[in-house]
Structure formats: C-alpha cells, structure tokens
Design a protein around this motif. Structure first.
Motif, PDB file in Angstrom:
ATOM      1  N   UNK A 142     -17.962 -35.508  -9.646  1.00 42.80           N
ATOM      2  CA  UNK A 142     -18.085 -34.112 -10.041  1.00 42.80           C
ATOM      3  C   UNK A 142     -18.202 -33.172  -8.860  1.00 42.80           C
ATOM      4  N   UNK A 143     -18.357 -33.729  -7.666  1.00 45.17           N
ATOM      5  CA  UNK A 143     -18.519 -32.918  -6.455  1.00 45.17           C
ATOM      6  C   UNK A 143     -17.154 -32.463  -5.942  1.00 45.17           C
ATOM      7  N   UNK A 144     -17.059 -31.179  -5.623  1.00 43.96           N
ATOM      8  CA  UNK A 144     -15.854 -30.626  -5.008  1.00 43.96           C
ATOM      9  C   UNK A 144     -16.275 -29.881  -3.743  1.00 43.96           C
ATOM     10  N   UNK A 145     -15.652 -30.226  -2.626  1.00 46.51           N
ATOM     11  CA  UNK A 145     -15.985 -29.566  -1.360  1.00 46.51           C
ATOM     12  C   UNK A 145     -15.465 -28.133  -1.399  1.00 46.51           C
ATOM     13  N   UNK A 146     -16.328 -27.129  -1.267  1.00 45.68           N
ATOM     14  CA  UNK A 146     -15.914 -25.729  -1.422  1.00 45.68           C
ATOM     15  C   UNK A 146     -14.756 -25.346  -0.507  1.00 45.68           C
ATOM     16  N   UNK A 147     -13.817 -24.582  -1.072  1.00 48.53           N
ATOM     17  CA  UNK A 147     -12.702 -24.068  -0.305  1.00 48.53           C
ATOM     18  C   UNK A 147     -11.627 -25.076   0.034  1.00 48.53           C
ATOM     19  N   UNK A 148     -11.738 -26.312  -0.501  1.00 51.60           N
ATOM     20  CA  UNK A 148     -10.769 -27.364  -0.153  1.00 51.60           C
ATOM     21  C   UNK A 148     -10.067 -27.994  -1.352  1.00 51.60           C
ATOM     22  N   UNK A 149     -10.666 -27.918  -2.526  1.00 52.82           N
ATOM     23  CA  UNK A 149     -10.112 -28.626  -3.678  1.00 52.82           C
ATOM     24  C   UNK A 149     -10.311 -30.121  -3.624  1.00 52.82           C
ATOM     25  N   UNK A 150     -11.077 -30.622  -2.657  1.00 59.77           N
ATOM     26  CA  UNK A 150     -11.305 -32.060  -2.535  1.00 59.77           C
ATOM     27  C   UNK A 150     -12.368 -32.488  -3.536  1.00 59.77           C
ATOM     28  N   UNK A 151     -11.933 -33.097  -4.645  1.00 60.27           N
ATOM     29  CA  UNK A 151     -12.867 -33.662  -5.617  1.00 60.27           C
ATOM     30  C   UNK A 151     -13.083 -35.129  -5.263  1.00 60.27           C
ATOM     31  N   UNK A 152     -14.317 -35.540  -5.280  1.00 53.45           N
ATOM     32  CA  UNK A 152     -14.688 -36.837  -4.710  1.00 53.45           C
ATOM     33  C   UNK A 152     -15.020 -37.879  -5.767  1.00 53.45           C
ATOM     34  N   UNK A 153     -14.582 -39.106  -5.504  1.00 57.46           N
ATOM     35  CA  UNK A 153     -14.860 -40.224  -6.404  1.00 57.46           C
ATOM     36  C   UNK A 153     -16.355 -40.551  -6.442  1.00 57.46           C
ATOM     37  N   UNK A 154     -16.728 -41.342  -7.460  1.00 55.33           N
ATOM     38  CA  UNK A 154     -18.120 -41.813  -7.557  1.00 55.33           C
ATOM     39  C   UNK A 154     -18.165 -43.338  -7.547  1.00 55.33           C
ATOM     40  N   UNK A 155     -17.394 -43.926  -6.627  1.00 56.98           N
ATOM     41  CA  UNK A 155     -17.295 -45.386  -6.576  1.00 56.98           C
ATOM     42  C   UNK A 155     -18.603 -46.062  -6.161  1.00 56.98           C
TER      43      UNK A 155
END
Length: 531
Positions: A375-388
């Motif tokens: 659910x985390x997205x790095x602001x200004x980048x569109x990088x949504x991160x996995x929860x592996x």
C-alpha cells in the motif's frame, strides 16, 4: 509436439483459442498489444515480455508496480534459463527487529523487502533483448502520461484496494484521484509513474537502485520508520538459475527452485503419476478426489520445508525424489485427509507469456503480492511497493524465519513445459497467491494428460485447497461432484470467482507443429494477441 489437442470448448466461455506465429498473452489487453508491437518492430519474445510487464505496472496496478518482485523462465532457442529477481530483507531485519510481534506485518513499510522487478527487466534485456531498453518502456510511459481507460475487473479490485489502503503513506495521492478509485471505463493518468519509468529507461535501472530514485525510496522509508537503506538497494542482484523439473504425461514440466512454490506443483504431478490419475474423466470425482489429496500432501511439505534456496535444510531433489513421493502418494485413500508434512532425506500478481516465430518463449511473472502490495507509494514517483516481507515467518525454528539479506517464501511462479525430445512446448502461468501451485497442477493435468486446448484449460472450473479438510470450488463446478466430494469427507465451499487470490488468472502459450495456440483466463480482463 502434443498436436493431438482437443479443440472443443466444454466450458462456459466466450473465448476461443488464439493461433499465430508470434504471440503475447496478458491479463490486460493494452499490455498484450504493447508486447506484440515490439515483435512487429523486430524485437523478440523477451522484448515483448518486458514491454508488456512495464505496461502492466500502469494498467494493472492492483497486481503489480514498479516496486514489484519478478521471476522468469526463458527458452532462448538452445537452453532453458531461469531468473530469480526477487528481493531480499533489509540488513536490519533481524528477528529482534520484530520482537513482540506474533506475525510479520502485512502492510506498510514494515512488509517491504527490496523490490526486484526493475532489475528483472534490465537483466532480461541485457542478456536477450534486441531492441533498445528505452524503446521497450515507450508504451508504458505513453499510457501513464496520456491516460488509459480502466478495465472492469481492475476497477473492482482498485475499489477494494483503495478502501483498505487509503491511509498507507502515499497511496491516496497516487491511486485515489479526487478521493476515490476510478470506475470501469474511466480514463486515468499516472504522470509520476511516467516520469519514473523514463528515468529507469534512461539509466537502465541504475537510478532505481543507486541513484535519484533509490534516494527517494530510502528517504520515504526512513521517514516512516523503515530500516531499509541505500546499501540494501545497491546490493540487490538477480540470480540466473537452472529450473527444476519432473516428467509428466509424456512431457517434462519445469518450475523455478525455491524460494517459490513451484516445487509443490512438481511434487503433486509426480504423485498423480504414481496414483494412475488419468483413467477417468477429468471432471469426475474419481479424478478430482485423488488430485486434491495429492496436492494437499505437496502443500504440507511446501509449507514446512521451503524457504530461500540458500537457507533450505532439505534439498529440492530430496523433496522431489520419486521414491519419497511414491510413499507420500500411498497415503491417499478414498477419504479426505488432513496430512502433515513428510520427512524426506535431509539434505496481487500479474503473469504474461510471449513467444516469437524464431522459437523463443518467455514465461514471466511480477507481483506486488496482496493486491496493491504494502500500500506504500513513494511520493512523486508512482513507485508502489510490494509486501513480500509478509511471506516470512517469525517462528525461530521455521526454515522461513526472517533474517537479514534473506529472501522470503514467494507465491509467484512462472511455469514451462518441454517435450521429451528437448524442444519447447509451453509457457504458462497463473496469478493468484496461494492458488498458483494448485492452478499449475490443474492446468498441466488438463492439457498434458487430457489434451485440452489452452483456452479450455483456462476456462475449466477450478478448486482451491484451503486448510484441513476445507476446499473451495467455483460455482460452475458440477454439483453432483461436489456432493460426492462431501461424501468422501471434503468440506466443500462454493464460491464466485472474485477477489485477488480466488481461483487465479491463467495465460498459456503452447507450441504446435504449425505455430502457437494461446489461451487467456476469463476471470481476468486479458487478451491473447497474435499475428
């Protein structure tokens, strides 16, 4: 070559198998067409797969993102090669770091391991690609910057994910324009995503692991209590690996070795051979019952023994030893059982397939895991991160216990089939979390043993083993067979095929004497594109 396919369509589907000399099968039509465009430009199947994978981070963000993990199997015309691009735990993820917690975090920065999908795209392009890496990113950048219409199934998953994850850092700003998820048919743009993909393309991934993007990732991580460091990103590496395989129904089925769950598919198929499954109709209780029991035995071993390859206490070859699996299969009776693991000798996902007229075939899978992942997205980048990181155990005695630099147990698995003569036969896969190994087995049984064509195998009603004696089946499952299974002790729930994991979404490309035949799952918005 398995040209004796049954081309009848015995299940309810509006789709027919697709045929052609060049082919891309994806869970979203724009991604499939982007891959096909690379083939028309003179690229190969790897170029097509990379372009499609990048587009999927834009048009199917419910299942994958720029911060995903990835795996692949490639037939390059001479050799079958596996790629493990899954990320590792931050170096500060000691068991003590999670002291006081009963289980790993499932969302937020505490569930994020180093993302590996970008490294997979770069590594595949450098080893096999024909087109410039920046060219491959073009379609994804275009859809992100100029917009696209959201497809119906993705819109529903987006709505569910938004309701669950709206408070995660950066999520709402990226994925909930005007405070809500986009509706089916609504046009959406992801401009930050476009800029990030451009930077990745220009630097061939360097910015993501060692440059501007890496700094943005770590700054956001540290601001939200994560211990991920620049060194964690900079030290990430992919592993080129050999596949593991077993003979089945006159062919050879290949999976990647752990940290994934493909080994359970291979163990299950070996037990089906030992049990003689194939004499009765594919959808009869005489077939379904022993297949369920074999898969339960395979999953019991998977859950107990499988972890990061470098941390395994029991070698893959021992888990796949025919004598061991024959003994496991002998435990199958006429009644449902809740098996425990054996003791062999010690020792939200998207899937796509691509094939070109030269014979190159690619099986590729990338995932953020649970829907939008952390659910985390790095602001200004569109990088949504996995929860592996949620795949680790906090049990200090378990082989999959969390540790610094360790890869977690992974659900995502690409599959491949070779003919007995060493020529390629099929690139296949099925998204769907814990459904994947089970789905691989069901499809391989249908295509290889029962000769169903790829579309029919994708259409067929599926089952999913839950826990204990519990089994879920799709609503289209034969009700008489359901009652016969219940009479054998199975606790059967009938479900609609909805949700992220549910019953999976398959893509299949099979080689024939005359070209390729492909199938795509009606449970997804997908497309087989060919020419």
């Amino acid at each position: 070559m398995f040209d004796d396919l049954d081309y009848s369509q015995p299940y309810a589907s509006a789709r027919s198998p697709v045929m052609g000399n060049n082919m891309v099968a994806c869970s979203q039509p724009l991604a499939a067409q982007a891959g096909l465009d690379m083939l028309r430009r003179g690229g190969n199947a790897v170029d097509a797969a990379i372009a499609a994978a990048m587009v999927l981070t834009v048009v199917e963000p419910t299942g994958c993102g720029i911060g995903s993990d990835a795996f692949a199997i490639v037939w390059d015309g001479k050799k079958l090669q596996g790629l493990n691009a899954s990320g590792r735990a931050p170096q500060a993820w000691t068991p003590e770091h999670f002291a006081g917690q009963s289980e790993m975090p499932q969302r937020g920065w505490g569930s994020v391991t180093v993302p590996g999908a970008v490294s997979a795209w770069v590594a595949l392009s450098e080893r096999y690609g024909k087109l410039p890496f920046a060219t491959l990113a073009g379609p994804a950048i275009g859809y992100a910057r100029n917009g696209y219409q959201v497809t119906p199934i993705i819109a529903e998953l987006w709505r569910r994910g938004g309701a669950l994850l709206k408070d995660q850092p950066g999520f709402a700003n990226c994925f909930l324009p005007d405070g809500k998820a986009p509706a089916a048919g609504e046009k959406i743009t992801l401009k930050d995503h476009a800029n990030t993909l451009e930077l990745i393309a220009e630097t061939k991934g360097e910015s993501f692991y060692r440059g501007e993007l890496a700094q943005a990732i770590v700054a956001h991580a540290n601001a939200n209590g994560s211990v991920m460091s620049l060194d964690d990103l900079a030290n990430h590496r992919v592993d080129w690996i050999d596949t593991i395989s077993v003979p089945y129904a006159g062919a050879v089925v290949h999976e990647l070795p752990p940290n994934g769950q493909g080994i359970a598919t291979l163990a299950g198929l070996t037990m089906l051979e030992a049990l003689g499954v194939g004499e009765h109709p594919v959808d009869s209780v005489e077939t379904v019952h022993p297949v369920l029991e074999a898969m339960k035995l395979a999953l019991a071993d998977l859950n107990h023994h499988v972890a990061d390859f470098d941390h395994m206490r029991v070698a893959s070859e021992h888990l796949l030893d025919p004598a061991y699996l024959m003994e496991r299969a002998s435990r199958v009776t006429e009644q449902a059982a809740d098996p425990q693991h054996g003791s062999p000798k010690a020792g939200g996902t998207v899937y796509l397939s691509a094939a070109d007229e030269s014979g190159m075939m690619v099986s590729f899978i990338q995932s953020n895991y649970m829907g939008f992942g952390s659910g985390v997205v790095v602001p200004g980048t569109g990088i949504s991160l996995q929860n592996r990181g949620a795949g680790f155990s906090l049990d200090p005695e378990h082989v999959n216990v969390v540790a610094p630099g360790k890869r977690p147990f992974h659900t995502i698995i690409p599959g491949f089939v070779m003919n007995a003569d060493g020529t390629p036969l099929m690139s296949f896969g099925l998204m769907g979390g814990p459904m994947q190994a089970q789905g691989h087995l069901q499809m391989m049984m249908r295509i290889l043993r029962y000769k169903q064509n790829p579309q029919a195998a994708a259409d067929a009603p599926r089952w999913r083993i839950e826990a204990g004696l519990k089994v879920a089946v799709e609503r289209s499952f034969d009700r008489l067979v359901v009652e016969e299974l219940r009479a054998k002790g199975h606790e059967v729930d009938i479900e609609d095929p909805s949700g992220v994991f549910a019953f999976g979404g398959a893509q299949i490309i099979q080689r024939t004497t005359h070209g390729y035949v492909g199938g795509t799952d009606p449970r997804k918005d997908g497309l087989v594109a060919a020419y």
